[in-house]
Structures are given as structure tokens and as C-alpha cells.
Design a protein around this motif. Structure first.
Motif, PDB file in Angstrom:
ATOM      1  N   VAL B 373       0.843  -1.211   0.000  1.00 24.54           N
ATOM      2  CA  VAL B 373       0.000   0.000   0.000  1.00 24.54           C
ATOM      3  C   VAL B 373       0.876   1.258   0.000  1.00 24.54           C
ATOM      4  O   VAL B 373       0.565   2.250  -0.668  1.00 24.54           O
ATOM      5  CB  VAL B 373      -0.974  -0.016   1.205  1.00 24.54           C
ATOM      6  CG1 VAL B 373      -1.828   1.251   1.219  1.00 24.54           C
ATOM      7  CG2 VAL B 373      -1.875  -1.247   1.139  1.00 24.54           C
ATOM      8  N   LEU B 376       1.945   1.840  -3.490  1.00 26.60           N
ATOM      9  CA  LEU B 376       0.875   2.470  -4.269  1.00 26.60           C
ATOM     10  C   LEU B 376       0.798   3.967  -3.981  1.00 26.60           C
ATOM     11  O   LEU B 376       0.775   4.793  -4.897  1.00 26.60           O
ATOM     12  CB  LEU B 376      -0.472   1.814  -3.945  1.00 26.60           C
ATOM     13  CG  LEU B 376      -1.691   2.559  -4.508  1.00 26.60           C
ATOM     14  CD1 LEU B 376      -1.799   2.365  -6.019  1.00 26.60           C
ATOM     15  CD2 LEU B 376      -2.991   2.158  -3.820  1.00 26.60           C
ATOM     16  N   VAL B 398      -1.784  -1.626  -7.338  1.00 29.73           N
ATOM     17  CA  VAL B 398      -1.728  -2.173  -5.975  1.00 29.73           C
ATOM     18  C   VAL B 398      -1.824  -3.696  -5.993  1.00 29.73           C
ATOM     19  O   VAL B 398      -1.184  -4.390  -5.194  1.00 29.73           O
ATOM     20  CB  VAL B 398      -2.768  -1.508  -5.046  1.00 29.73           C
ATOM     21  CG1 VAL B 398      -4.173  -2.018  -5.308  1.00 29.73           C
ATOM     22  CG2 VAL B 398      -2.384  -1.725  -3.571  1.00 29.73           C
ATOM     23  N   CYS B 401       1.645  -4.870  -6.738  1.00 23.70           N
ATOM     24  CA  CYS B 401       2.511  -4.726  -5.562  1.00 23.70           C
ATOM     25  C   CYS B 401       2.269  -5.866  -4.581  1.00 23.70           C
ATOM     26  O   CYS B 401       3.209  -6.451  -4.040  1.00 23.70           O
ATOM     27  CB  CYS B 401       2.268  -3.392  -4.865  1.00 23.70           C
ATOM     28  SG  CYS B 401       2.744  -1.966  -5.866  1.00 23.70           S
ATOM     29  N   ARG B 402       1.001  -6.188  -4.347  1.00 26.67           N
ATOM     30  CA  ARG B 402       0.706  -7.279  -3.413  1.00 26.67           C
ATOM     31  C   ARG B 402       1.204  -8.613  -3.957  1.00 26.67           C
ATOM     32  O   ARG B 402       1.737  -9.430  -3.204  1.00 26.67           O
ATOM     33  CB  ARG B 402      -0.810  -7.370  -3.165  1.00 26.67           C
ATOM     34  CG  ARG B 402      -1.323  -6.339  -2.203  1.00 26.67           C
ATOM     35  CD  ARG B 402      -2.617  -6.802  -1.530  1.00 26.67           C
ATOM     36  NE  ARG B 402      -2.973  -5.868  -0.456  1.00 26.67           N
ATOM     37  CZ  ARG B 402      -3.668  -4.755  -0.637  1.00 26.67           C
ATOM     38  NH1 ARG B 402      -4.114  -4.421  -1.842  1.00 26.67           N
ATOM     39  NH2 ARG B 402      -3.925  -3.956   0.385  1.00 26.67           N
ATOM     40  N   THR B 415     -10.788  -4.597  -5.641  1.00 25.52           N
ATOM     41  CA  THR B 415     -10.313  -3.328  -5.101  1.00 25.52           C
ATOM     42  C   THR B 415     -11.312  -2.190  -5.363  1.00 25.52           C
ATOM     43  O   THR B 415     -11.832  -2.041  -6.467  1.00 25.52           O
ATOM     44  CB  THR B 415      -8.953  -2.986  -5.722  1.00 25.52           C
ATOM     45  OG1 THR B 415      -8.007  -3.974  -5.292  1.00 25.52           O
ATOM     46  CG2 THR B 415      -8.459  -1.615  -5.301  1.00 25.52           C
TER      47      THR B 415
END
Lengths: 673, 673
Positions: B373, B376, B398, B401-402, B415
Motif C-alpha cells: 500500500v 501504491l 496495488v 505490488c501485493r 479493489t
């Protein structure tokens, strides 16, 4: 006065009564484990009555019999003739359930009353402390053999209570049996008769809506209901009394009378003891015609048969409130499509919002009531050091002060006048056996209220005439913070009390303290001191403008002291920066708190501001009343006790950097000089 | 992610999508009052499927058919093959109920989804906004003739839902009819099949209790229950998965698989699609023996018959949780004394308290999740001014990224990436039609979460890359105050969330603001992102140490902006001055809030202190993780955004008297000098 509430986390254990201040030093509780058992003088031998009851149970083919503490109207406070549980058990507390089998007998009551039960019951009775229906059901399952029947009087169960038992017993192979007679009444030879007093109507000066207007309003609500009820059955005693602006005298402290009403679009049947209705009241009620606004007075005992006849007609549907209708009336409303239910009748939800007149006169009653409580507090402050006053003399004094006030109709409940450890019992009332002398070494709690023609009051103050401990001051201040936090909260109209009441506990929770009773209950206009369904409990209705409730957090330290601060407040609209439809509370109880017990360093500046504004209000409203009653000493006392507070303690630390700055400035200027 | 909650006070009206920042400018909602009706491109023609359904209704002799939005396990999130309501109505929101008669069709959904429904449904469908069962029942009473039957699939009703309908219809002369087939499935030719994926077991490193230990624990709870159940039926998908430490893939974002369990003292029957259980899993489950710790795998579809056979034996009693058992299974447990109910099964209440390993790894997962997060938020801060990013690209970012984080198993829900007015819809997720460009002129809300092998996460941050208005800052700060007030509260173990959640609203209430969704929900260990029965809703269980819940107050200004701040917290024991057994919350989500939106002058010193302590925790826990992942820019960004706050504004006024004192001192010293 605190109600049982939804949260009973505190286990207040036995009070020994051995502290220095106690007038009486006898061991006050039974001890059934001794041989022979020890029974205090307050205990009653119930062997004979239990034996008679058990004999009556045999032909009914029941293994257990449930004896609730209520009456046919599911009243919280009952008439002596309805105190069946008390007759059987000898326990006289206001809440409880007894169960008798052929070999055992048990009483369930909540923590407010455990000590009292141990003082009053003999060793025939077990005391059970978890008052949930599921706890009673578990006991029944362990004591009643499979297939066994459990008898009850359907007039003394709400349909909700019956349903609760049913759910808890349903998979156990034990079942309830509704009995057509009350077995306790058969045993109770000295059961008091119906009181003879005539009913009275309220004077016009305390009334905004005539009974005819109220009837039309309720009929409109019936018309607008999508389930199209044709009749409304009113069972709670304050429903009929409210609808017709009548009062009676059947229940101590409560101006109620035995009654039911069956209201349709074109008929009104009221069931009561007709011999108690005088001629002028018959005229007032239009009792001799039979139109839509004529009240047909029927004998109290005919309600069951009348209802049976009514529901036998095709196309009818009877609206009942499930919380206050007894199972006996409910079970004859068949088939299902002739029944319509809501938790509370439209009379109870309408009554919950006071009209303008009711609001005005209920506020007025609180001004006069404040005078009585101020008289008590000033008097105690003066006389306690001499060492002659007791819980009972204080209780008598405040009752006398109230009696002198205009339109007084006596106390609204038995005064809780409790010193030292006695105050740790939230619902203690003094008796000759437990009466303590008041001293400057103990805290003192007085929870009292009055009935006035214009309103019902209920207020608690806790004081200390000597040197309170730090812990007492902290606990008192945190209780006060709880009271203030609820009082000053702004919330959307329609918020439920149960979702806000933690504000009354939060300051206590912060240091690991709490209290084991509810946080507040509605109050009425010359009505019940616990006027449901307004308040902070789980089954109370959402707050709307114009509702009156008590706010009464507390803290109780077992065997030591008890604190409670209780005020009555009214929900009022408030303007906010962005929104509409917000409410807050306006406090109508008008008595200052004991200054000695307030640690202002714990209060936030918002709390301090609230407190000072409240004290201004007391001065503005009670000052002129004291003048008018020529109570000049009391006025001085009130003024002294409502001096504005100045924030101390924490403000010093907040500004300590500024003080350092002052020192620096001084040092610097010295150098310059 | 917000759940519907018990309080739906806000009426979020239609979003027109016409503001400057919108990528697409088409009128996005249907208008059925035009001739011909206007339908956006997102709407689906349902005429044919409705016609077919109505034909199927005729031989069943029903006047209406209820289509719930759930599956046979009463799941909140469902597999595509269970999206019967969505198939019929075209509305794909996660909550709703549809009802079809021969002439009308209506959908009930809550305020989160009204706009979406208006975008997806054609004019065959009415949209009804009061989602209570009583509202559906009222509609049914007005549309179904007296004596008419209302059909439903008993696998898609909990027994509580069935009871609610029954109560609401009972006095109306309309009644429910349980149908042995699902009529939508008969019409739905393209209904997806059961997914083929094999089930998996959790690795030992994320497990403290083996399935055998869990089974023994649950059996002990059965043994100790006074109602003496002989079997426990588990219906919710996370019950079987939790008990056996298994996961599956049947429901998007949720690692569940279709299953039931019937557990007795000496048998374990698990009902699932046996072809998806590989050999090693059979070994793991001891599937080839039949002892007390051997799992007998049975075909999913045989549960009803198996249960029927079981309850036909004398002396058995089946324990079910009423919230998650479907009516089809419930109605075959007869007679009554073979049934035992509680709201939730002992598996759900046991699962609610995480063991030490679960607590540790769930905290760990949140550290890695915070990295994603933070990546992001830093990236958006950099790229948004260039004007090329949208809600969808942010959402993709995001998710990526996760995905890079250790043990990632994808997002835990779709999301919510919402800019400007889109964020005013609490449950908005971007689509090609609604996607907005991100700009420095609008607030942006991102509510997202991940599944990790060690935990499920869920976090919301709201940011502004330009100049927020005073009102935006005030609303954001008050939402944050709500979050902090709940988080820092100390309360007795056993307090219910619903009795505390007003602390999340109080700062908003003060200025007449509020939000229309719940305040928080439990989260799982690689499980559901809404893991009931933990949380702040009316039907949630009391808090004990070791429970994880979200805290997520918000504020939504229609057609303008939306704010939500959501963190996951764990209940932890806390020492207090006087008491024991107190809890507070420890925040495990570790991402700083947008500094620009915080007006520190509104915060109390306690709130500011909490905030600074939280930021210290972020530095202490996320700092090393960012180092380890060599994300040095992100670390700088994190450090910059977790600088301690210094109280401004109100502290000045508190100390103004001291400042006056300084001036006086100076003046005085001058005179002396």
C-alpha cells in the motif's frame, strides 16, 4: 433508580454489616451449611406453604411450577395481592422468579438482590444468580425427568417469556403446561383483596390531549398500518391509564389501576373493577352510549371471554404488543391471521414522546423536586456530625420535604438511603435490621423520587461529609464524567440508547472499573418511575425529541461504598454545523453534585464547561423557586454549591512550558536590568 | 471493506458521472419513465429469462418466487454458479434479494448498490431500497392475492430468514412454499459447472492446532453442553475449511470450497466433491479408516439424505448454528427434541479467537501488506499530476505490488479504487464505463486487501494530491478521530462491538455528519475478508482477547467525495489502574494517513498521542521490512509521512492566560527595572 439492565458484570457479594457505623450487628444472612442451619430474624419459615403448594401440584400432573414475580399486566412493580413469589419465598425484592418441584425450590434474582434474598429466605430455597431464562431452563432440565410437564399461570407470562422457555426447553423433552388456575392463590389464604379506591381523572391543567384526541390518534395509527388491524388490545396498566388520562391506586408508588382496553374503529371496551368508577367519571368517559367515542365499561374478569367472542368473528385482526401482553390473552387469538404483533403497542410508543404540556410540567415538577433534595442535603450536612441521624431518618426527611411541595403525591419508589457498605448494594433500602448511622467517615448515597400530579421524578446524589479517599474521589469523578459524556453527546434522532450507553462507562473502564446495572430508564408524567420502552437498554426504542430518561452510571465497591449519580434528562433538537435532525440531552434534575468528590483535573475542558453551564441552569431555575418558598438558607447553600469550577491540575501541566517561559523571561529581564 | 451494517441512515442517491474528471461521459443510469425507456449500455435485457421463469412458476402453483443472493452455505461472497440473483436481474452487487411474480419483478438492495443496480437492470425490474424482510413481505402482501403461495429454494434460506418471512407473513393469509427444485437453475442454461481445482492443506508453518486437535476441542464443547448434542452440523464454508486446515478455490477472492461436515463423538463425515481430494489429502485426513479421528469423505450431494438417516436414530440430537444453516437441512431435523440451536456453531465462535501462531502470522502478513500500500501511495503521489492514471490503473498497480509480496494469494476482494464522486459510493469498484482519471483536484479513496498464506488483509486510505477544502479536511479529521477513539478505548473483555461503535461516529455526529455502513468486521487467516461473527454489528459476538476486526468509519458527500479510513486491529489485554480483564485494540494495519487532510487542532491530546505512537509502530515494524525489500525510496516516503505531530491551534488558546501572564510579568519587570 437503576434498573436491572442488560449488563450484569459485577458480582456484588454478601454484605456482612459488621463495619463500625452499623446500628445493628447481628449476622444478617442465613447459613444453610451449618447444622442446624443459621437463620437471621428476617427469614421466614416457608415449609408449610411449600408443602401445600406441592400437594396442589400432584393432581395437575406437573413436575415443577414456575412462579414469576409479575402480575397479569407484566408490571415491574406489583400490588401486594400479586406478590405470589414473595409469599412463597419470603423474598420481597422487585425482580425474581421462583420454581418449585416436589423436592426442591429455587429463586432466581439479580445481583441487586442477592443479599436481601439471603436475609429473607429460609433453607428450603436455593438462590440462583443467573437470571436468564436459559439458566432457569437448565435447572428445570436437571430437576424435571424427561417427559415431565412444567406448570405455569398463563396470565403471569408474557408471550415472549413463554416463547423463551419454549425455545430453551424445546429439544429437552420437557414442556410447559398452561394451567387454568393459579396454584399459589389456592394456598395463599391471606391474599389481600382488590383495593377499594375510586379511580380519578387528571385535572385539565396537566393535560394537552383529551382522551378522545388520543383515541383518534391511535385509531389513525391502526388505519395506516399495512397489516390492517381491526382492534388493539392494551394490557399494560399505564396504557389504559394514559389513553383515558386516568389514575388509580392499586400499586404502591405507581398510580395505576387494574385494567385492559380493547379498542376498535367504532368501539371502546375498558375492562376494570366497575364499582370503582364514580358517576362523574362515567360521564367523563361517555359510559352510557355505544358510539365510537363512548367507553363501554366491562368487568375486569370478563376480558378473556370478551376477547374470545371478538376474535371469533371473521375478518378481525387484533394488534398486541408482545412485551406486555400475557400468554393467556395471546393464546386465544387464533387462527394466526387474526393476530398482529409488534414489540410495543402504539400507545406505548406514542406515550414515549411527551407533548409540549407534558414536557413543561415534567420540567416544573423537577424544579420543586430539586428544592426537596436540596433541603435534605443541606440538613444532612448540618446534622450528621452530631451523630444522631440514620439512613431511615434521612429517608423520612426527604419524604417529608417532598410532601410539602405543591401537587405532591408521595414518593415514586421506596427511597434508597444507603451509607458506607450498604450503598454498595445498588438497590438497597434501609430497614430496622440494616439501618446504619450516618457519619462523616462514610460516603452516603440517596436515590429517591416523587410523584407529583404533573410528573414523576427520580434523582440520585452521593455525598461525603468528611474526608473522602483519593480512590473515592476518582471513582466519583469518573462516574460524573460518564453522566456528563452521555448528557452532552450530540446524536442523530433515531439513535438507540443501548448504542450510546458505553459513554456512561468509558471513564470507569479506563481504570478497570464498571457497574452492574443499566444506565437509564424512561420516566413518566405522574406515572411509573421506570417508564419503558424509553431508556438505554437493549429492548428500548430509538430516541426521538421529547423523550425523558434517567442517566445513572455508578460504581460499587463491595463492603465499602457505593456511588451513583442520576439525573433525568429530556431529548431536545440541537443545531449542528453541517446537519439536521440531531438531538442532545437537556438535564431537568437540578441539584448540584458534591464538590468535595470532584477531581477537576480528570475532567476535559468540554466536561468542565458542561458542568458550569449546568450549574448556571440550576441557579436560574431553582433560585427563584427557593425564593418563592422563602427557603433563603437553602438558596445560599445552593449558590455556594453551584460556584463555577476553574480547571485545575492538568491545565497546569499543559501550560508548564509557558511557565518555564515566564521564568526564562524573568531571568532574561533581570539580566537586561 | 465496509459491510452493510445495522445502520443505514444515509441515502446515497444517484451518481451522474458528469464531473470534469470522468473518463466516460455517457448517462450511466436507466430511465424507465421515458418513452421508450432509456437504458445505458451496461444494462442487460432480462425479458426472455423472466418469461421462462414465469412459465416454470405456473405448475408449481406459486404466485411469487424469491431469489436470494446467497448460496446453500449462506455465503456473503458466492461462486459464479450461485449468482442466480445476478443472472435473473443482471445486477451483480454482493447483496440483494429478487422477487418475481407473473406481472412484476423487483430487486431489494442497500444504499451501497443503488447506482449500480440502476446501471445494470433493465426496466423489467423495480428497485426497492428498504432491504428488511418486512419490506419484502409488505411488497409480497400487496402483489400476491390472499391465499397465494410464495415459492423459495430452502437451500438458499437460513432458518432465520425463513422464520423472518414467516413472522412477517403470518397474519396476512399468504404463505411460503419450500420447493424441491431451484427454478432459476432450470432456466439458466449457461450456469457454470463446479470448478475442477483440487483442495489444498495449509503448510505446517502457518498452523498451531492440527485438525485432530481442533476436532477434539469441538467435541469437548459438545460434551460440556447441558443440552447434550450427539452431533454437530457445519454448513458455513469456513467451518469445514477451518476445522481441517484446508483451503479451496470455489469462490472468487475467498479460499473456500463447497462442503458440509457432520461431526459426532466417534465419527466425522465430510461432504464435498470427492474427485477434488487428491491421494495425499486423503492420507492427511485419515480417509480410509472409520475411527473417531478418521474423516469419511462423502459426496457433497448426499448431505441431505445422510442427515435424514442420522436423525432417524433414537437418542440423537444435532447442534446447528441458526445463522449459517440452510432451511433445507434444518427442516429434516425432526422431531424437535433431535435439534439443538445456537446462533453460531462452536466452530465459528472458537475460530473467532486466533491462537498465538495465527495472531503472529496475521500481524506479519499486515507488515508485507503495508509495503504494497505504501508503494501504491508513493507512486500515485508522483504520477497523478501528469494526468495519465485512472482508478483502474491504480487498482492494477496495488494488485501487482501485493502479488510481489511473499506468500501472496491475490486480492481478498475486488479493489475499491474511487476518485471524487465515485468514492461517495461506499462499495464502488471501477469498470471501463465508470473509470475516472485521477487528478490533484479530487480526493481519492482506495480500499483493498490481500490474501496471503498467513493472513487476510483489508485496508482503506483516502488521500488528496492537491488542495483539499476546509470541509474535506474537517470531515477526514473527524473520520480519523472516530477510528482513533475506537482503537484507543479500554473496555471489559466481553463487551460487544455494537455497544462501542458509536465512538467511530461521535466526532461526525457532533457536526451533524454520519455514515451509512457498519463500523467493522472480523478478518481471517487466509480466509474471508468479512469473517463473522466478529465485528461491530448487532449480531456479532462479544470481544475477547485475540480477535481481529476492521475499524472503518467514513463520510460520503453525494456527488462530491468519499472518505473512509480502515485499519485492522487485534484485541489485546491491557493493565489498568484498578481492574483486571480489560482489553484494548492494537492496530495491525501499518500505513500512515494523509497528513494534508489532518487538522490537528481538532484532535484531543489523547488522540494526538495515539497517532504519534501508531506512527512510531509503523516505523518500527515496516521500516526493517522496507529495508529488507530494498525499497529505500518507499522507506523515505514512509519516514516523511510518519513524522510526529505537534499539537497546534487549540493548545494556544488553552495557554492564552499564561501568555497574558508573560506580558504582565514583562510589564512588571520593566517597572521594577
Amino acid at each position: 433508580m437503576p434498573s436491572r439492565g442488560w449488563l450484569l458484570v459485577l458480582c456484588l457479594a454478601a454484605l456482612t454489616g459488621k463495619s463500625a457505623g452499623a446500628v445493628v450487628n447481628e449476622r444478617t444472612e442465613r447459613n444453610c451449611s451449618l447444622i442446624p442451619p443459621y437463620l437471621p430474624s428476617t427469614a421466614v419459615n416457608t415449609t408449610l406453604r411449600l408443602q401445600e403448594l406441592r400437594e396442589r401440584m400432584v393432581p395437575m400432573n406437573i413436575s415443577a411450577y414456575i412462579i414469576p414475580g409479575t402480575d397479569a399486566h407484566l408490571s415491574e412493580y406489583i400490588a401486594p395481592r400479586d406478590a405470589r413469589m414473595a409469599f412463597m419465598t419470603a423474598f420481597t425484592g422487585s425482580a425474581g422468579t421462583a420454581v418449585v418441584t416436589q423436592t426442591k425450590a429455587a429463586l432466581w434474582t439479580d445481583s441487586r438482590y442477592w443479599v436481601q434474598a439471603e436475609r429473607q429466605m429460609d433453607c428450603n430455597w436455593e438462590l440462583e444468580k443467573d437470571v436468564s431464562v436459559s439458566s432457569v431452563a437448565e435447572w428445570l432440565i436437571s430437576e424435571v425427568p424427561p417427559g415431565g410437564m412444567i406448570g405455569f399461570d398463563p396470565f403471569l407470562f408474557s408471550l415472549k417469556t413463554q416463547e423463551d422457555y419454549d425455545i430453551n426447553l424445546e429439544s429437552s423433552n420437557r414442556s410447559l403446561k398452561s394451567l387454568p388456575v393459579n396454584l399459589v392463590d389456592q394456598v395463599w389464604k391471606t391474599r389481600p383483596p382488590i383495593p377499594p379506591h375510586n379511580l380519578t381523572r387528571l385535572p385539565d391543567r396537566v393535560i394537552q390531549r383529551s382522551w378522545q384526541m388520543k383515541v383518534e390518534d391511535i385509531r389513525n395509527q391502526m388505519r395506516n398500518n399495512p397489516y390492517e388491524p381491526t382492534a388493539l388490545l392494551l394490557s399494560a396498566l399505564d396504557e389504559t391509564a394514559w389513553l383515558f388520562n386516568l389514575r388509580g391506586n392499586d400499586i404502591p408508588y405507581n398510580p395505576f389501576f387494574y385494567s385492559y382496553t380493547l379498542l376498535t374503529m367504532d368501539k371502546i371496551w375498558v375492562f376494570l373493577h366497575t364499582n370503582r368508577v364514580a358517576e362523574d367519571l362515567k360521564v367523563y368517559l361517555n359510559a352510557s352510549c355505544d358510539g365510537a367515542l363512548c367507553v363501554q365499561l366491562k368487568s375486569y374478569d370478563t376480558v378473556l371471554n370478551h376477547l374470545k367472542t371478538y376474535v371469533s368473528q371473521p375478518g378481525v385482526k387484533v394488534w398486541i404488543g408482545t412485551e406486555y401482553t400475557n400468554y393467556a390473552l395471546y393464546e386465544i387469538i387464533t387462527p394466526q391471521d387474526r393476530l398482529m404483533t409488534s414489540s410495543y403497542s402504539p400507545v406505548l410508543t406514542t406515550k414515549a414522546v411527551k407533548d409540549e404540556t407534558e414536557q413543561r410540567i415534567l420540567r416544573d415538577a423537577h424544579v420543586r423536586d430539586a428544592v426537596a433534595v436540596i433541603q435534605l442535603l443541606m440538613w444532612l450536612e448540618k446534622v450528621v456530625p452530631a451523630g444522631k441521624e440514620t439512613e431511615l431518618t434521612a429517608s423520612d426527611y426527604v419524604n417529608q420535604c417532598r410532601n410539602k411541595q405543591k401537587d405532591s403525591r408521595g414518593p415514586s419508589f421506596e427511597t434508597i438511603s444507603a451509607s458506607g457498605p450498604n450503598a454498595a448494594l445498588a438497590h438497597y433500602s434501609p430497614s430496622n435490621e440494616t439501618n446504619r448511622r450516618l457519619t462523616v467517615d462514610e460516603m452516603y448515597l440517596v436515590d429517591s423520587g416523587g410523584q407529583y400530579l404533573d410528573g414523576t421524578t427520580d434523582i440520585t446524589r452521593t455525598v461525603h461529609w468528611g474526608n473522602p479517599t483519593d480512590m473515592q474521589k476518582e471513582a466519583f469523578t469518573r462516574v460524573l464524567m460518564g453522566n456528563i459524556e452521555i448528557s452532552r453527546t450530540i446524536f442523530p434522532s433515531g439513535t438507540r440508547g443501548v448504542n450510546m450507553e458505553m459513554l456512561g462507562r468509558r471513564a470507569l473502564w479506563e481504570v478497570g472499573l464498571n457497574y452492574g446495572h443499566g444506565t437509564g430508564h424512561g420516566v413518566g408524567n405522574y406515572f411509573g418511575v421506570h417508564e419503558w420502552p424509553v431508556g438505554f437498554q437493549g429492548n428500548n426504542i430509538p430516541f426521538r425529541a421529547g423523550m425523558f430518561t434517567s442517566i445513572e452510571p455508578g460504581y460499587y465497591k463491595e463492603n465499602d461504598f457505593g456511588i451513583r449519580i442520576e439525573d433525568v434528562v429530556v431529548t431536545v433538537p440541537v443545531n449542528t454545523k453541517y446537519g439536521h435532525n440531531s438531538l442532545t440531552f437537556d438535564t431537568v434534575s437540578l441539584v448540584p453534585y458534591d464538590r468535595k468528590l470532584i477531581d477537576t483535573s480528570l475532567l476535559s475542558s468540554e466536561q468542565l464547561q458542561w458542568l458550569n453551564k449546568y450549574y448556571e441552569t440550576i441557579r436560574r431555575l431553582v433560585g427563584p423557586e427557593l425564593d418563592e418558598q422563602k427557603l433563603y438558607d437553602e438558596k445560599d447553600w445552593m449558590l455556594k454549591n453551584t460556584e463555577p469550577f476553574i480547571k485545575s491540575g492538568s491545565s497546569v501541566s499543559v501550560c508548564s512550558s509557558s511557565l518555564t517561559l515566564i521564568s526564562l523571561t524573568i531571568a532574561l529581564l533581570h539580566n537586561i536590568a
